[in-house]
Design an enzyme around this catalytic site. Structure first.
Site, PDB file in Angstrom:
ATOM      1  N   ASP A 143      50.657  38.845  42.130  1.00  0.00           N
ATOM      2  CA  ASP A 143      49.535  38.242  42.238  1.00  0.00           C
ATOM      3  C   ASP A 143      49.249  37.575  43.728  1.00  0.00           C
ATOM      4  O   ASP A 143      50.267  37.106  44.291  1.00  0.00           O
ATOM      5  CB  ASP A 143      49.692  37.071  41.169  1.00  0.00           C
ATOM      6  CG  ASP A 143      48.204  36.318  40.919  1.00  0.00           C
ATOM      7  OD1 ASP A 143      47.712  36.253  39.963  1.00  0.00           O
ATOM      8  OD2 ASP A 143      47.734  35.694  42.009  1.00  0.00           O
ATOM      9  N   ILE A 144      48.036  37.427  44.144  1.00  0.00           N
ATOM     10  CA  ILE A 144      47.892  37.334  45.344  1.00  0.00           C
ATOM     11  C   ILE A 144      47.865  35.595  45.602  1.00  0.00           C
ATOM     12  O   ILE A 144      48.139  35.147  46.786  1.00  0.00           O
ATOM     13  CB  ILE A 144      46.474  37.606  45.710  1.00  0.00           C
ATOM     14  CG1 ILE A 144      46.173  37.685  47.395  1.00  0.00           C
ATOM     15  CG2 ILE A 144      45.561  36.759  45.397  1.00  0.00           C
ATOM     16  CD1 ILE A 144      44.994  38.435  47.900  1.00  0.00           C
TER      17      ILE A 144
ATOM     18  N   ASN B 195      44.872  35.608  29.774  1.00  0.00           N
ATOM     19  CA  ASN B 195      43.756  34.766  29.645  1.00  0.00           C
ATOM     20  C   ASN B 195      42.390  35.489  29.170  1.00  0.00           C
ATOM     21  O   ASN B 195      42.239  36.754  29.440  1.00  0.00           O
ATOM     22  CB  ASN B 195      43.254  33.939  30.989  1.00  0.00           C
ATOM     23  CG  ASN B 195      44.477  33.237  31.396  1.00  0.00           C
ATOM     24  OD1 ASN B 195      45.434  32.768  30.698  1.00  0.00           O
ATOM     25  ND2 ASN B 195      44.802  33.182  32.761  1.00  0.00           N
TER      26      ASN B 195
ATOM     27  N   VAL C  44      39.104  37.540  36.451  1.00  0.00           N
ATOM     28  CA  VAL C  44      38.795  38.736  36.578  1.00  0.00           C
ATOM     29  C   VAL C  44      38.796  39.507  35.511  1.00  0.00           C
ATOM     30  O   VAL C  44      39.613  39.355  34.467  1.00  0.00           O
ATOM     31  CB  VAL C  44      39.957  39.581  37.485  1.00  0.00           C
ATOM     32  CG1 VAL C  44      39.937  41.027  37.806  1.00  0.00           C
ATOM     33  CG2 VAL C  44      40.381  38.731  38.710  1.00  0.00           C
TER      34      VAL C  44
ATOM     35  N   HIS D  40      44.575  41.698  32.057  1.00  0.00           N
ATOM     36  CA  HIS D  40      45.664  41.672  32.637  1.00  0.00           C
ATOM     37  C   HIS D  40      46.892  40.692  32.092  1.00  0.00           C
ATOM     38  O   HIS D  40      46.493  39.811  31.652  1.00  0.00           O
ATOM     39  CB  HIS D  40      45.539  41.415  34.297  1.00  0.00           C
ATOM     40  CG  HIS D  40      44.770  40.227  34.407  1.00  0.00           C
ATOM     41  ND1 HIS D  40      43.280  40.231  34.168  1.00  0.00           N
ATOM     42  CD2 HIS D  40      45.101  39.064  34.845  1.00  0.00           C
ATOM     43  CE1 HIS D  40      42.825  38.985  34.680  1.00  0.00           C
ATOM     44  NE2 HIS D  40      43.741  38.295  34.836  1.00  0.00           N
TER      45      HIS D  40
HETATM   46  P1  5GP Z   1      42.889  35.336  35.582  1.00  0.00           P
HETATM   47  O1  5GP Z   1      42.270  33.942  36.090  1.00  0.00           O
HETATM   48  O2  5GP Z   1      41.653  36.224  35.471  1.00  0.00           O
HETATM   49  O3  5GP Z   1      43.562  35.236  34.319  1.00  0.00           O
HETATM   50  O4  5GP Z   1      43.754  36.020  36.655  1.00  0.00           O
HETATM   51  C1  5GP Z   1      43.317  36.621  37.797  1.00  0.00           C
HETATM   52  C2  5GP Z   1      44.403  36.628  38.696  1.00  0.00           C
HETATM   53  O5  5GP Z   1      44.178  37.620  39.673  1.00  0.00           O
HETATM   54  C3  5GP Z   1      44.556  35.197  39.620  1.00  0.00           C
HETATM   55  O6  5GP Z   1      45.863  34.707  39.233  1.00  0.00           O
HETATM   56  C4  5GP Z   1      44.357  35.620  40.873  1.00  0.00           C
HETATM   57  O7  5GP Z   1      45.195  35.060  41.811  1.00  0.00           O
HETATM   58  C5  5GP Z   1      44.689  37.336  41.053  1.00  0.00           C
HETATM   59  N1  5GP Z   1      43.816  37.994  41.890  1.00  0.00           N
HETATM   60  C6  5GP Z   1      42.498  37.804  42.185  1.00  0.00           C
HETATM   61  N2  5GP Z   1      42.229  38.712  43.217  1.00  0.00           N
HETATM   62  C7  5GP Z   1      43.364  39.453  43.421  1.00  0.00           C
HETATM   63  C8  5GP Z   1      43.469  40.351  44.633  1.00  0.00           C
HETATM   64  O8  5GP Z   1      42.540  41.101  45.373  1.00  0.00           O
HETATM   65  N3  5GP Z   1      44.728  40.885  44.647  1.00  0.00           N
HETATM   66  C9  5GP Z   1      45.911  40.304  43.966  1.00  0.00           C
HETATM   67  N4  5GP Z   1      47.009  40.681  44.115  1.00  0.00           N
HETATM   68  N5  5GP Z   1      45.688  39.291  42.949  1.00  0.00           N
HETATM   69  C10 5GP Z   1      44.286  38.920  42.851  1.00  0.00           C
END
Ligand code: 5GP
Length: 116
Positions: A30-31, A87, A96, A100
């Site tokens: 995760d970034i 989530n 996103v 995931h």
């Molecule tokens: P969500 O909030 O949708 O459950 O989690 C999305 C996750 O994707 C977040 O933890 C966010 O930091 C990660 N994320 C978003 N954009 C990128 C990206 O371009 N690269 C990586 N490696 N992680 C990302």
């Protein structure tokens, strides 16, 4: 569904720190890590949310969890433990819209996660 940043990662159009890949899924760091180890395990098939998982995706979703357990074992964190969480939509904190599994580990994780 519309394409997300994760499709670009799957297609190697943008970089990611990939730790595992097979025909069905991809795992990468995760970034914006929320724990010492924070990986995302995603299906290569784009599915927007948990609500969009179809009957035909049953094995694929199971594969995500089996992959999480395999990675945890390979990283040596299986015994200490970890969290694998997905989530869903606004109230679940989804940002996103390509499902995931978050694999979080490396410290004692707080519970319950009710912080806004
Ligand atoms: P969500 O909030 O949708 O459950 O989690 C999305 C996750 O994707 C977040 O933890 C966010 O930091 C990660 N994320 C978003 N954009 C990128 C990206 O371009 N690269 C990586 N490696 N992680 C990302």
């Amino acid at each position: 569904m519309s394409e997300t940043i994760f499709t670009k990662i799957i297609n190697k159009e943008i970089p990611a720190d990939i730790v595992y890949e097979d025909d069905l899924c991809l795992a990468f760091k995760d970034i914006n890590p929320q724990a010492p180890i924070h990986l995302l395990i995603i299906p290569k098939k784009p599915i927007a949310t948990i609500n969009d998982i179809a009957e035909e995706d049953r094995e694929l979703v199971g594969h995500l969890f089996l992959t999480a357990a395999k990675i945890a074992k390979d990283l040596g964190i299986a015994e200490d433990g970890y969290r694998a969480v997905m989530n869903c939509n606004k109230n679940g904190g989804q940002e996103v819209y390509h499902i995931h599994l978050h694999l979080l580990a490396g410290q004692r994780l707080g519970w319950p996660p009710f912080a806004s």
